[in-house]
Motif scaffolding. Structure first.
Motif, short mmCIF file in Angstrom:
data_model
loop_
_atom_site.label_atom_id
_atom_site.label_comp_id
_atom_site.label_asym_id
_atom_site.label_seq_id
_atom_site.Cartn_x
_atom_site.Cartn_y
_atom_site.Cartn_z
N UNK A 1 -3.94 14.01 0.63
CA UNK A 1 -4.09 12.56 0.77
C UNK A 1 -3.99 11.97 -0.63
N UNK A 2 -2.85 11.33 -0.92
CA UNK A 2 -2.56 10.82 -2.26
C UNK A 2 -2.79 9.31 -2.26
N UNK B 1 0.86 -1.21 0.00
CA UNK B 1 0.00 0.00 0.00
C UNK B 1 0.88 1.23 0.00
N UNK B 2 0.73 2.09 -1.03
CA UNK B 2 1.60 3.26 -1.16
C UNK B 2 0.80 4.56 -1.03
N UNK B 3 -0.17 4.55 -0.13
CA UNK B 3 -0.87 5.79 0.15
C UNK B 3 0.09 6.78 0.80
N UNK B 4 0.06 8.02 0.34
CA UNK B 4 0.96 9.07 0.84
C UNK B 4 0.11 10.19 1.41
N UNK B 5 0.37 10.55 2.67
CA UNK B 5 -0.40 11.61 3.33
C UNK B 5 0.52 12.71 3.84
N UNK B 6 0.11 13.95 3.59
CA UNK B 6 0.80 15.11 4.14
C UNK B 6 -0.19 15.83 5.04
N UNK B 7 0.14 15.91 6.32
CA UNK B 7 -0.78 16.46 7.31
C UNK B 7 -0.22 17.74 7.93
N UNK B 8 -0.92 18.84 7.68
CA UNK B 8 -0.58 20.14 8.29
C UNK B 8 0.90 20.48 8.12
N UNK B 9 1.39 20.34 6.89
CA UNK B 9 2.81 20.56 6.62
C UNK B 9 3.11 22.05 6.51
N UNK B 10 4.13 22.47 7.24
CA UNK B 10 4.66 23.83 7.13
C UNK B 10 6.17 23.75 6.92
N UNK B 11 6.67 24.68 6.12
CA UNK B 11 8.12 24.79 5.92
C UNK B 11 8.50 26.26 6.02
#
Length: 351
Positions: free
Chosen positions: A25-26, A1-11
């Protein structure tokens, strides 16, 4: 399973915010394109996924695992760069083989895996050449071959076509789409070229100034832009945007009048429409004025008016001809019009 999630990302770098409150949510096997102008945060987002940049705040999940603190080599991600990144002293075969050596894949598996990748990128006749002996398109195919030689969890592609000429972009774009459909690997692709985004993506993420402006399928992004930035960034030409007023469902601006818009909104407004959704007409059009330019595009003719401080374009049939400064009418059906708030740029829903 290659689900990719970015949660509340700040840079952040000091006071400068490169990416702000980004959530994505990819899905497994999805081809997602990050699209936007230079400096919008799309490459920074990709570099954070790859582990080449640290995350100031938030979480990146690959499957169920938080990978924020994992080094790039432990994330099972393959990346294709704009600059190819090939080893000049190695042959095509050895460049493609290199990731297998680094990951200590058993040597008896190398030849089969390399030849599979070579065939997929159609480089059988160039295996013993070095990068200096290849064209730009061939070098990019070597970079693709190196990325797919083992099946990673995620592919990351950072503007891989920007160094190619227009003809090679078209053929390599088709090859990338074909490869992804066969390999069925989750792919995140960064570009500033909206044509690449529209033709490649399952979903497009439009970014500006470090923030997501809209996420949707290419059709959704094109047909229902969420704001004037998306409307002006997507499409060739971009959506026509005209500032004016609307009262009682009638939009008016210099040289323009469109009646029957189904909205309760009144006051200043920005009206938008696509060039290909309108047409020129003999008389009594919704826009009237002197022709500013005439461009033959091959399959169509583009007629442009100057409307206030903006240029307004309409595509018509390829045989249409007009002279500069000739008075021409344009037909703009009410059902193809979009309305936006002139202050915030946000879309105003029609009833």
């Amino acid at each position: 399973m290659a689900r990719l999630q970015l949660k509340n990302i700040n840079k952040r770098w000091g006071a400068f915010v490169g990416v702000k409150d980004l959530n994505l949510d990819i899905a497994d096997e999805e081809f997602l394109v990050l699209l936007g102008p230079s400096g919008c945060g799309k490459s920074t987002t990709m570099r954070m996924i790859a582990g080449l940049e640290g995350v100031s705040e938030g979480e990146i999940l690959l499957g169920d695992q938080v990978v924020n603190h994992l080094p790039p080599k432990d994330r099972d991600i393959s990346m294709v760069f704009q600059s190819y990144g090939l080893y000049p002293n190695l042959s095509v075969y050895e460049n493609i083989r290199f990731p297998l050596r680094v990951r200590r894949v058993p040597k008896d598996q190398h030849d089969e895996m390399v030849m599979r990748a070579v065939r997929m990128v159609e480089l059988e006749d160039f295996m013993h050449r070095r990068p200096a002996e290849l064209s730009g398109g061939q070098r990019q195919r070597v970079a693709l071959g190196r990325a797919i030689v083992r099946k990673p969890t995620v592919f990351l592609m950072d503007e891989p076509l920007s160094n190619l000429d227009a003809k090679l972009r078209v053929s390599t774009r088709a090859q990338i789409k074909n490869l992804q459909s066969k390999l069925k690997v989750t792919t995140v692709y960064v570009t500033h070229d909206q044509i690449e985004a529209m033709t490649l993506a399952d979903r497009v993420v439009v970014m500006n100034a470090g923030e997501i402006q809209q996420v949707g399928t290419p059709t959704e992004i094109y047909n229902t832009p969420s704001n004037t930035f998306v409307a002006s960034f997507i499409g060739s030409p971009a959506m026509n945007l005209i500032d004016g007023r609307i009262d009682g469902g009638t939009f008016t601006a210099e040289g323009m009048k469109i009646e029957g818009l189904k909205t309760k909104h009144s006051g200043p407004v920005t009206l938008g429409f696509r060039a290909e959704d309108a047409d020129v007409c003999e008389a009594d059009g919704q826009i009237t004025g002197p022709v500013y330019s005439v461009e033959l595009l091959g399959d169509a003719t583009m007629i442009t008016w100057r409307q206030g401080g903006a240029l307004v374009s309409i595509k018509t049939n390829k045989d249409y001809r007009a002279e500069i400064d000739q008075i021409v009418d344009g037909s703009i059906p009410v059902e193809i019009c979009h309305l936006f708030d002139p202050q915030t740029g946000a879309r105003i829903a029609l009833d």
